[in-house]
Design an enzyme around this catalytic site. Sequence first.
Site, PDB file in Angstrom:
ATOM      1  N   ARG A  92       1.387  10.210  10.858  1.00  0.00           N
ATOM      2  CA  ARG A  92       2.330  10.697  11.885  1.00  0.00           C
ATOM      3  C   ARG A  92       3.347  11.714  11.376  1.00  0.00           C
ATOM      4  NH1 ARG A  92       1.269   5.845  13.106  1.00  0.00           N
ATOM      5  NH2 ARG A  92       0.492   5.663  10.989  1.00  0.00           N
ATOM      6  N   THR A  93       3.818  11.595  10.142  1.00  0.00           N
ATOM      7  CA  THR A  93       4.784  12.601   9.666  1.00  0.00           C
ATOM      8  C   THR A  93       4.088  13.960   9.596  1.00  0.00           C
ATOM      9  OG1 THR A  93       5.825  10.859   8.376  1.00  0.00           O
ATOM     10  CG2 THR A  93       6.503  13.111   7.877  1.00  0.00           C
ATOM     11  N   LYS A 121      -6.188  22.588 -12.093  1.00  0.00           N
ATOM     12  CA  LYS A 121      -6.393  23.404 -13.308  1.00  0.00           C
ATOM     13  C   LYS A 121      -5.225  23.231 -14.276  1.00  0.00           C
ATOM     14  CE  LYS A 121      -8.129  26.846 -10.150  1.00  0.00           C
ATOM     15  NZ  LYS A 121      -7.718  28.126  -9.554  1.00  0.00           N
ATOM     16  N   ARG A 142       5.593  15.787   1.475  1.00  0.00           N
ATOM     17  CA  ARG A 142       5.417  14.315   1.365  1.00  0.00           C
ATOM     18  C   ARG A 142       4.836  14.086  -0.030  1.00  0.00           C
ATOM     19  NH1 ARG A 142       3.713   9.491   4.192  1.00  0.00           N
ATOM     20  NH2 ARG A 142       5.433  10.018   5.597  1.00  0.00           N
ATOM     21  N   HIS A 175      13.351   8.817   3.411  1.00  0.00           N
ATOM     22  CA  HIS A 175      12.523   9.458   4.437  1.00  0.00           C
ATOM     23  C   HIS A 175      13.516   9.923   5.517  1.00  0.00           C
ATOM     24  CE1 HIS A 175       9.161  10.501   6.784  1.00  0.00           C
ATOM     25  NE2 HIS A 175       8.474   9.372   6.794  1.00  0.00           N
TER      26      HIS A 175
HETATM   27  N1   CP Z   1       6.237   6.623   9.514  1.00  0.00           N
HETATM   28  C1   CP Z   1       5.521   7.396   8.672  1.00  0.00           C
HETATM   29  O1   CP Z   1       6.048   8.029   7.759  1.00  0.00           O
HETATM   30  O2   CP Z   1       4.175   7.389   8.915  1.00  0.00           O
HETATM   31  P1   CP Z   1       3.076   8.192   8.103  1.00  0.00           P
HETATM   32  O3   CP Z   1       3.048   7.601   6.709  1.00  0.00           O
HETATM   33  O4   CP Z   1       1.794   7.993   8.841  1.00  0.00           O
HETATM   34  O5   CP Z   1       3.496   9.618   8.042  1.00  0.00           O
END
Ligand code: CP
Length: 360
Positions: A92-93, A121, A142, A175
Site C-alpha cells: 500500500r505505501t 555490481k 522504503r 513511518h
Molecule cells: N502500512 C504499510 O506500510 O503497508 P505496506 O507495507 O504494504 O506498504
Amino acid sequence: MQYEKEETIQIYNGWEEFYGIEAGDKLEYFSRKGRLFDIIYAQQFDRGFLVYICNLANQIRILAQTKLGAQKLSSLLAHKRAMLYFVQPSTRTFISFLNACHILGMRVSEIRGTSTSSEVKGESQEDTIRTFASYVDLIIIRHPEEGFAEKAAWVLNQTDRPVPVINGGSGPDQHPTQALLDIYTLERSFENIGGVDGKSIAMVGDLKRGRTVRSLSYLMKNYQGVTLYFVSPEVFRMKDDIKSFLTKHSIEFKETDDFASVMPVVDAIYMTRIQKEYSAAPAEEVDVYPDFHFTKAHLSAIQSHCIIMHPLPRRYEIDVAVDKDPRAVYWHQERNGMWMRAALIAHLFGVEDVINAEFN
Ligand code: CP
C-alpha cells in the site's frame, strides 16, 4: 548469470555525528525557507501543519471525484518526476505513493529491489541515491535499514542537486507518512466529536518493532488530553525512547497485557502485526498471540463510536468477520493514504495555493 558483489562502503565524514543528534534538534536541516523539504520523521509535523495537511488532503479527495477536478490536479506537477526506491516489500505505501504522483500528473520511475539496480555490481547505496537525483525531482524510499532515508537526505543536501526525500518506512524505526494518514483517519472519524483531542487510543500488538505505532506516538504531542494504552505481550512492549518522549511532553500512557480491560474504555483501537521480519531467529519466534487479536465477539465490548484501525497488512490480528462493522475503518485508512500522500507531495512542490483556490 546473476551475481552479487559486496557493497562498496564509502566514508561520509560527519554522518555518524549528525545521526547521533536528537531528531528534535536537527529538524531545520530538513526544511528550506520555513517549509518542509525532506520528510524523515514524525517529529517534523506540528499541530498547524497537521490541520493544514488534513485540509489539503480533503480538498484533493473532493477535486479528484470529478473529471474537471482530476484534470486540474493532474496538470499541477506534470513537469516533475519522482523515483520510488522500494527495496523492502510494500503493497500500500508503494501503490498509494504511485497513485498520489499520478493524481498530481507526475511521471514515476521505480526500483523494487537491489538485485535489479547496479547495487548488484557493488555500487554504494549513496551513489545509487545520487544517481536517482540526476534524473528525478523527488525520491521516495522504503528501506529495511533504520536511518537510511535520513542518510539519503543528508547526503543529497550536500550536493549541487538536492531533491526532496520522503521516508516511506525505514526499518523498525519510523513511518512518518503512515502517521499522517493515521491522523487523517482519526480526524475524519472523530469529525463530529471533537477530533483527536481528549481521546483514548489503544495500540495493540508488536509495539517494539512496529514503526507505525512509534511514528503515531510522536504525533500525539500535538493534541490535548490524549491517553495512550500500549497493549502488548511482555516481549513486544513499546521501547523506552518513545515512553521518554511521551513523559517529556506530558502525554499520559499506560502499559498492559490485558486487552479485554482496555477495549470498553478507548475511542480507537490500533491493531498491529507481529513484525517477525526483524527477528534475529524467525524460525524460533512465536508470531500468533490470540490474546491480542480482535474478533467479532469483541464488537459488543467496544463503544459505539470506537474505531478499529490497522496499518495493514494484517495476519490474524483482526477477523475478516469484523470488516463489515462500520467501526472497522482500516480499508478507509488505507485509501486515505493516497489522498494524504498526494497532499504531502503538493505541499513539497508548493502548489497548495492552486488547490486552495478551487475552494475559495
Ligand atoms: N502500512 C504499510 O506500510 O503497508 P505496506 O507495507 O504494504 O506498504
